[in-house]
Structures are given as structure tokens and as C-alpha cells.
Design a protein around this motif. Structure first.
Motif, PDB file in Angstrom:
ATOM      1  N   ALA A 320       0.825  -1.208   0.000  1.00  0.00           N
ATOM      2  CA  ALA A 320       0.000   0.000   0.000  1.00  0.00           C
ATOM      3  C   ALA A 320       0.856   1.254   0.000  1.00  0.00           C
ATOM      4  CB  ALA A 320      -0.926  -0.004   1.220  1.00  0.00           C
ATOM      5  N   LEU A 321       1.992   1.225   0.699  1.00  0.00           N
ATOM      6  CA  LEU A 321       2.924   2.366   0.692  1.00  0.00           C
ATOM      7  C   LEU A 321       3.356   2.700  -0.734  1.00  0.00           C
ATOM      8  CD1 LEU A 321       5.916   3.180   2.952  1.00  0.00           C
ATOM      9  CD2 LEU A 321       6.367   2.726   0.552  1.00  0.00           C
ATOM     10  N   ALA A 322       3.766   1.669  -1.483  1.00  0.00           N
ATOM     11  CA  ALA A 322       4.191   1.898  -2.866  1.00  0.00           C
ATOM     12  C   ALA A 322       3.023   2.386  -3.714  1.00  0.00           C
ATOM     13  CB  ALA A 322       4.771   0.604  -3.451  1.00  0.00           C
ATOM     14  N   GLY A 323       1.822   1.828  -3.466  1.00  0.00           N
ATOM     15  CA  GLY A 323       0.651   2.268  -4.214  1.00  0.00           C
ATOM     16  C   GLY A 323       0.268   3.697  -3.898  1.00  0.00           C
ATOM     17  N   GLN A 324       0.368   4.053  -2.635  1.00  0.00           N
ATOM     18  CA  GLN A 324       0.064   5.425  -2.233  1.00  0.00           C
ATOM     19  C   GLN A 324       1.033   6.410  -2.873  1.00  0.00           C
ATOM     20  OE1 GLN A 324       1.174   7.293   1.700  1.00  0.00           O
ATOM     21  NE2 GLN A 324      -0.916   6.668   2.180  1.00  0.00           N
ATOM     22  N   ALA A 325       2.311   6.037  -2.932  1.00  0.00           N
ATOM     23  CA  ALA A 325       3.309   6.895  -3.578  1.00  0.00           C
ATOM     24  C   ALA A 325       2.979   7.081  -5.061  1.00  0.00           C
ATOM     25  CB  ALA A 325       4.701   6.298  -3.409  1.00  0.00           C
ATOM     26  N   ALA A 326       2.581   5.991  -5.725  1.00  0.00           N
ATOM     27  CA  ALA A 326       2.230   6.080  -7.143  1.00  0.00           C
ATOM     28  C   ALA A 326       0.978   6.919  -7.349  1.00  0.00           C
ATOM     29  CB  ALA A 326       2.027   4.679  -7.715  1.00  0.00           C
ATOM     30  N   ALA A 327      -0.019   6.757  -6.464  1.00  0.00           N
ATOM     31  CA  ALA A 327      -1.245   7.552  -6.571  1.00  0.00           C
ATOM     32  C   ALA A 327      -0.950   9.039  -6.421  1.00  0.00           C
ATOM     33  CB  ALA A 327      -2.247   7.111  -5.499  1.00  0.00           C
TER      34      ALA A 327
END
Length: 465
Positions: A320-327
Motif C-alpha cells: 500500500a505504501l508503494a501504491g500510495q506513492a504512485a497515486a
């Protein structure tokens, strides 16, 4: 963290992007990431043990052909990864598919591609946070899963605000832990299979335990795609990588191949050890979510069950951390082109990250994740929404390849297989997967698309006026 790859450059990209005609007067993203950093972010977002959460669902939907589902899903995503590799060289921008479609197809299709991808990037982290909360709740049931879910959102958001390099360093340690636990599972599974034999036939993970059904496998692929969503997030860091866009393309393909191998292997082993038949799982939806854990518990022991649960909890939070950064970077890119409020395009001068965009993404994710964590059917609702948005954006990605290289011929004579065959087949397969998705997913995706078209129409009318 990336060794020499990370140290070869430290410049910044102008606020308007390398090819953008618009500028906002704001600071640019910093080029501090190397190949290994990109791979870490990609694998973190994908999560090496992603099949754990959806194994039971895939087993039931595919009539037991779990390994074949992941083989097919890897092939489907390979077409998409190849098209990403073509377009990231043309438009090495933070907006990913938004930037590609905008450059190759025009402002309107570009906005719609970004709008559909936004649904994916904002809600995939919510699914991952919920996985983390469920895993922690299974270990400490006294604490509600929504509390664990919210705690994971807060901690990983603080890491993302700290800076992309700091998050990558911590993420590398988490990724190493996940791979070690996965290897422990695989070795333990092989030992059990050698000593006690399989619960099902050795070929059933490939052809099913209740007769092969191509429709059932394709329907399961529409769910399995969720395990891969995130490898494309690597492209959103295109303005923060040293050494050029070729490094981004290599990282995309490397992550997909490695993840596909890991998914097929663990799906095959778990299916052989699964004590329930696929028909029994299909008749008992409540057992599907814990099917992987129950299989490990019965075949190997509770110690591995707990180890897998802890790894899943931590790994899902960092996915989720990586996804949040991408978002955050997608919101940043769309705001930079004035397709979203320009406040989202502001970059913090000290950390080099789009803090406001990340905070907005975190708030949306927190609300969605906690809402789902407080409902028994919350996970089903989130998963059904995510896939169709991402797959629609991927279809526009393939169209961008054809538009740029074949229709506009911006790079000279096109290659018939790279610029025609692969994107056309890739788009066709994705459309088939969307058709086989659940009706609720199709409805939500269609509603989101309609809202995006309305927003686009309002923006175009304002610009024309």
C-alpha cells in the motif's frame, strides 16, 4: 540504496515535465532512484505473496486450475508491460498512462486514461491495507481489524512524506522479509509433498480438479489480475530515476517476470496441499478468504500459519505504501497539466515529494480502507471496483502505442509486431477479461467512466469559453 545506479545523477525535472508546454513555477521531482529502487517499489506494490489473499477465490472460480490462472494472467500482463516499455521511452513522465495517452491520443483520451487509472491507484492501497488489517486481526483478535488498518495507513503515509529514498530503504528490508517467508513456505510445501503426497492430482493446478473450463479460467483471470496491479506503478517514477527511461522499461519487465514465476509456483504448491475441493470452496464463500492460511495450517503447522500472517500483514502495508506513492504522483501529474486542482502539483523542496497529493491520496485510501474493514463484505466491494478501472486504462495504453507509432508515425516506420500485433492482441485480451468480470465491477467501472466524461466535458467547455 541503489548503489551506483542511484548516485549517477541528482538533477530535477522542470515542473512542466520534460515535454510539457505548461509550467507551474513549482519545484520538480528529484532524480534519486536507480534500477534496484524501481524493482523494490514494483515488487512491494505487487507483493510477492499477493496470491495469499485471493487463493481461495481463484481456486473456486477456476475449478481448481489456480496455477493455470496465474500463467494466463502473466501472459495478459506481459502484453501490457511491453506496451508500457514502448511508451515510457516516448514520454518518461510521472503521469504514466495519463501522460502516454495524452501524448499519443490527445487531451481527452489522456484525461480518461488518467481518470480510470486513478480509480486503480487510489483503491488498490485500500485493498492492501485491508489485507494487512485482516492478517493482524487474525494474530491479535482483541484489536479490531479497522484499527490495524488505520494504523497501517498512518505509518506508511509518514514514510512516504519522509521521502522516496527513505521509503525505498525501508521497503527493501520488508521485501527481503517477504521473499524469505515465501521461500520457507515453498520449501516446507515441497517437503510435505515428498513425505505425504498431494491432496489433489499433480496436474489439477493446471487443468482443474472438476474438469477444465476455459470460461472459468478467464473469469478467474479477471480476479488474478489484482495480484499484478502495481508493476505499472514503476512508470510513475519516471521523473525520479537516474539513467533514462530504458531503466524504467527494464524494471517493468523484470518485476512482471519475477512476480509471475513466484505466483505460479506458490499457487501450484498451495493447490496441491488444499484439503478442500474447488467445488467445496465455491459452496462456502466464507472459507475462501482464509483458504491459503487454512491450507498451510493443516499441511505444515500453525507456526507457518503465523509466520505467513505476519509477513502478509507487513508486506500488504508496504504494498500500500508503494501504491500510495504512485497515486500521489498520478495526482501530481494530472494537476500539473491543470486537469486536477493545481495545488496538488506542489512539490516539497526538502523531501522532493508531492506532499499534498500524497496526503489527499492517503485520506481517500484511509476512508475506503476503514469503511471496508468495518464491513463483512468490504473486501469484495473494493476488489470488484479496482480491476475494471486498471484494465480500462491499460486498453488506452495499448491504443497509445498504435496511435503514436502507427497512426502518427512519430518514430519512423512502425514495427508490425511491437507497435501493431502486441498492443492489438493485448487490448483484445483485456477487453475479454473485462467482459468476464463480475457485473458489479462492470457497473462501478462504467459509472466512474461516465463521471470522468462529465468532468472532461465541463473542463473543455470552460477552456473553450
Amino acid at each position: 540504496m541503489a548503489g551506483s545506479d542511484s548516485d549517477s545523477g541528482s538533477g530535477t525535472v522542470p515542473a512542466g515535465g520534460p515535454e510539457s508546454g505548461s509550467t507551474t513555477g513549482r519545484a520538480g521531482l528529484r532524480r534519486t532512484l536507480g534500477f534496484r529502487d524501481l524493482v523494490v517499489y514494483g515488487l512491494l506494490f505487487i507483493a510477492p505473496m499477493a496470491p495469499v489473499g485471493v487463493f481461495g477465490t481463484l481456486d473456486a472460480k477456476s475449478h481448481g486450475a489456480v496455477a493455470l490462472v496465474y500463467v494466463a494472467a502473466t501472459v495478459v500482463m506481459a502484453f501490457t508491460a511491453f506496451s508500457y516499455a514502448q511508451m515510457v521511452r516516448v514520454a518518461p513522465l510521472a503521469g504514466s498512462v495519463f501522460a502516454y495517452a495524452r501524448k499519443a491520443l490527445g487531451e481527452g483520451p489522456g484525461f480518461i486514461a488518467g481518470w480510470m487509472a486513478m480509480l486503480d491507484y487510489l483503491l488498490i492501497p485500500a485493498v492492501a491495507y485491508l489485507f494487512s488489517g485482516i492478517a493482524m486481526n487474525s494474530l491479535v483478535p482483541e484489536v479490531s481489524r479497522w484499527v490495524w488498518t488505520a494504523l497501517a495507513v498512518v505509518l506508511t503515509t509518514l514514510l512516504n512524506l519522509w521521502g522516496v529514498r527513505a521509503a525505498a530503504r525501508v521497503g527493501f528490508a520488508v521485501l527481503a522479509m517477504e521473499i524469505v517467508v515465501l521461500l520457507v513456505f515453498m520449501v516446507s510445501a515441497v517437503v510435505v509433498l515428498v513425505q505425504d503426497g498431494a491432496q489433489r492430482g499433480w496436474l489439477t493446478p493446471l487443468n482443474g480438479d472438476a474438469g477444465f473450463s476455459a470460461t472459468a479460467v478467464l473469469g478467474a483471470v479477471s480476479v488474478a489480475v489484482l495480484s499484478y496491479l502495481g508493476f505499472d506503478a514503476i512508470a510513475t517514477f519516471a521523473e525520479e530515476v537516474t539513467g533514462g527511461s530504458a531503466k524504467v522499461a527494464r524494471a517493468l519487465l523484470f518485476c512482471l517476470v519475477l512476480a509471475g514465476f513466484l505466483f505460479v509456483a506458490q499457487g501450484y504448491l498451495a493447490a496441491l496441499l488444499e484439503p478442500m475441493t474447488s467445488a467445496e470452496l465455491a459452496a462456502d464463500p466464507a472459507a475462501q478468504g482464509s483458504a491459503f492460511y487454512d491450507t498451510v495450517d493443516s499441511a505444515v503447522g500453525s507456526w507457518l500459519h503465523d509466520l505467513v500472517a505476519v509477513s502478509k500483514a507487513i508486506g500488504a502495508a508496504f504494498a500500500a505504501l508503494a501504491g500510495q506513492a504512485a497515486a500521489g504522483r498520478l495526482l501530481f501529474a494530472m494537476a500539473r497539466e491543470r486537469r486536477l486542482p493545481t495545488l496538488l502539483s506542489k512539490v516539497d523542496p526538502r523531501s522532493g515529494v508531492p506532499r499534498i497529493a500524497i496526503l489527499i491520496a492517503a485520506v481517500v485510501t484511509l476512508v475506503a480502507a476503514v469503511w471496508a474493514a468495518r464491513r463483512d463484505d468490504g473486501l469484495d466491494h473494493l476488489v470488484s471496483v479496482v480491476d475494471v478501472g486498471a484494465l480500462t486504462a491499460f486498453v488506452l495504453l495499448h491504443a497509445s502505442v498504435v496511435g503514436w507509432f502507427v497512426v502518427r508515425r512519430m518514430e519512423g516506420p512502425p514495427s508490425w509486431w511491437r507497435h501493431v500485433l502486441i498492443p492489438v492482441v493485448g487490448a483484445g485480451v483485456l477487453i475479454a477479461v473485462i467482459v468476464e468480470a463480475t457485473p458489479s465491477a462492470q457497473v462501478v467501472g462504467a459509472c466512474w467512466l461516465v463521471v470522468g466524461l462529465v468532468v472532461l466535458a465541463v473542463q473543455q467547455r470552460r477552456r473553450a469559453g
